[in-house]
Design a protein around this motif. Structure first.
Motif, PDB file in Angstrom:
ATOM      1  N   ARG A 200      38.003  33.227  46.448  1.00  0.00           N
ATOM      2  CA  ARG A 200      38.406  34.628  46.501  1.00  0.00           C
ATOM      3  C   ARG A 200      38.719  35.149  45.104  1.00  0.00           C
ATOM      4  O   ARG A 200      39.377  34.475  44.303  1.00  0.00           O
ATOM      5  CB  ARG A 200      39.633  34.809  47.379  1.00  0.00           C
TER       6      ARG A 200
ATOM      7  N   TYR B 219      46.248  36.954  42.678  1.00  0.00           N
ATOM      8  CA  TYR B 219      45.827  36.450  43.987  1.00  0.00           C
ATOM      9  C   TYR B 219      44.388  35.945  43.985  1.00  0.00           C
ATOM     10  O   TYR B 219      43.785  35.770  45.047  1.00  0.00           O
ATOM     11  CB  TYR B 219      46.027  37.526  45.046  1.00  0.00           C
ATOM     12  N   SER B 220      43.819  35.697  42.823  1.00  0.00           N
ATOM     13  CA  SER B 220      42.487  35.085  42.763  1.00  0.00           C
ATOM     14  C   SER B 220      42.603  33.567  42.821  1.00  0.00           C
ATOM     15  O   SER B 220      43.500  32.979  42.199  1.00  0.00           O
ATOM     16  CB  SER B 220      41.754  35.495  41.477  1.00  0.00           C
TER      17      SER B 220
ATOM     18  N   ASP C  10      42.186  40.216  38.961  1.00  0.00           N
ATOM     19  CA  ASP C  10      43.025  39.035  38.737  1.00  0.00           C
ATOM     20  C   ASP C  10      42.124  37.915  38.227  1.00  0.00           C
ATOM     21  O   ASP C  10      41.153  37.535  38.912  1.00  0.00           O
ATOM     22  CB  ASP C  10      43.684  38.566  40.040  1.00  0.00           C
TER      23      ASP C  10
ATOM     24  N   GLN D 253      41.054  45.489  42.218  1.00  0.00           N
ATOM     25  CA  GLN D 253      41.482  46.800  42.696  1.00  0.00           C
ATOM     26  C   GLN D 253      40.634  47.857  42.015  1.00  0.00           C
ATOM     27  O   GLN D 253      40.421  47.804  40.796  1.00  0.00           O
ATOM     28  CB  GLN D 253      42.968  47.025  42.394  1.00  0.00           C
TER      29      GLN D 253
ATOM     30  N   HIS E 254      40.511  38.626  43.607  1.00  0.00           N
ATOM     31  CA  HIS E 254      41.261  39.828  43.960  1.00  0.00           C
ATOM     32  C   HIS E 254      41.013  40.892  42.902  1.00  0.00           C
ATOM     33  O   HIS E 254      41.148  40.628  41.693  1.00  0.00           O
ATOM     34  CB  HIS E 254      42.759  39.491  44.036  1.00  0.00           C
TER      35      HIS E 254
ATOM     36  N   PRO F  34      49.080  41.409  47.787  1.00  0.00           N
ATOM     37  CA  PRO F  34      47.818  41.884  47.196  1.00  0.00           C
ATOM     38  C   PRO F  34      47.676  43.392  47.355  1.00  0.00           C
ATOM     39  O   PRO F  34      47.876  43.929  48.440  1.00  0.00           O
ATOM     40  CB  PRO F  34      46.750  41.118  47.986  1.00  0.00           C
TER      41      PRO F  34
ATOM     42  N   GLU G 245      41.493  44.461  47.005  1.00  0.00           N
ATOM     43  CA  GLU G 245      40.587  43.851  47.974  1.00  0.00           C
ATOM     44  C   GLU G 245      40.115  42.506  47.448  1.00  0.00           C
ATOM     45  O   GLU G 245      40.290  42.186  46.265  1.00  0.00           O
ATOM     46  CB  GLU G 245      39.387  44.762  48.230  1.00  0.00           C
ATOM     47  N   PHE G 246      39.499  41.721  48.321  1.00  0.00           N
ATOM     48  CA  PHE G 246      38.997  40.407  47.945  1.00  0.00           C
ATOM     49  C   PHE G 246      37.487  40.368  48.099  1.00  0.00           C
ATOM     50  O   PHE G 246      36.931  40.929  49.054  1.00  0.00           O
ATOM     51  CB  PHE G 246      39.617  39.317  48.828  1.00  0.00           C
TER      52      PHE G 246
END
Length: 316
Positions: free
Chosen positions: A49, A98-99, A92, A53, A51, A38, A41-42
């Motif tokens: 979650r 990464y979500s 995402d 940026q 994800h 990743p 941030e989450f």
């Protein structure tokens, strides 16, 4: 006795194949995390979650990627090209990158839009320009139908029902057998070179920028969870745009459409061209000879559309 031996042998072979497939999938997941961890941030939305940026300062600009992708679609080049005058938030989509995924019966473009709206609000975005590329543009349209942002920029985006069937991969993965049997095998054994050839086709007739596939993360794409999410999303898209289209004329926010006339994946004449005639405040930029990825192959045209959208919305 012979039949019993044959049956037992077949069972052992099957178990061995399943174990090998599971091992390959696990290795691919580990490789993806090691090579492309990743980058942002989450935030939590209803316990899941998301994800994202963030880079730059200025009016908020949300970037939503297309099918089989992740936010690295935009960190390859576009965020750097925009962060001098926008606060850029790349996301995402649920179930990709990464979500966390949404439940299958809650994974519509409208549900994705609602999750992303809440996610970017947690990092302070209240009235952003929202750009969606390809499938991400449909999510952006769903966002606008829920709670209009300042403006939309739709790049090579599906927006209306299309004739015919999806390609063979999506027809296979629409079935229970395809999801249970074919998806794990593809996740485990499809090669990087095959994916690179597929990316070449997405960019055609232009060429893939050097380093793009490595930056995007082929192992990220080939994770079983990502492949399953993507297949489900694509297979369920047409009925959703069939319902959404009746509401397009009520959209009054500034909308900039950018579409190549050589796009064979999301054809201009089926999607952006008729959409531009349905929405009074939509402006269409047609890129002669451009394929499906103009944000990489014709970035100046896409950035100009973003600037026009922000200007029309009174943000610049």
């Amino acid at each position: 006795m012979t039949l019993r031996i044959l049956a037992a042998s077949a069972a052992l072979i099957g178990i061995g194949m399943m174990a090998g497939t599971t091992g390959r999938m696990a290795a691919r997941d580990q490789a993806a995390l090691a090579s492309h961890p990743p980058s942002g941030e989450f935030v939590l939305v209803e316990g899941r979650r998301v994800h994202l940026q963030v880079a730059g300062e200025g009016p908020d600009l949300v970037l939503i990627h297309g099918a089989n992708g992740n936010l690295r679609e935009f960190t390859f080049a576009m965020m750097d090209q925009l962060s001098d005058r926008y606060r850029v938030i790349a996301v995402d989509r649920p179930g990709l990158g990464y979500s966390d995924a949404l439940p299958e019966d809650e994974a519509s473009v409208a549900a994705q839009a609602q999750v992303l709206r809440q996610a970017v609000a947690q990092v302070g975005a209240q009235n952003p320009v929202v750009l969606g590329q390809s499938y991400g543009g449909t999510v952006a349209l769903a966002w606008a139908l829920q709670a209009p942002p300042a403006a939309l920029v739709l790049v090579s985006s599906p927006s209306l029902p299309w004739p015919g069937e999806l390609d063979i991969w999506y027809r296979i993965t629409a079935s229970a057998v395809g999801r249970i049997a074919i998806l794990p095998l593809a996740s485990a054994f499809v090669s990087h070179s095959y994916v690179r050839r597929a990316i070449d086709g997405v960019f055609a007739p232009q060429h893939v920028p050097e380093g793009y596939a490595d930056h995007l993360g082929i192992d990220l794409i080939l994770r079983k969870s990502s492949m399953a999410t993507n297949a489900m999303q694509i297979n369920g898209l047409r009925p959703q745009v069939e319902k959404m289209q009746q509401d397009y004329p009520r959209l009054t926010l500034p909308i900039e459409l950018v579409h190549g006339d050589a796009d064979t994946i999301v054809p201009l004449h089926i999607h952006s061209k008729p959409l531009s005639q349905m929405i009074a405040n939509a402006a269409l930029t047609v890129l002669e000879g451009a394929g499906h990825m103009p944000h990489h192959t014709h970035p100046e045209a896409v950035i100009a559309a973003i600037d026009r959208a922000a200007l029309r919305a009174g943000l610049r």
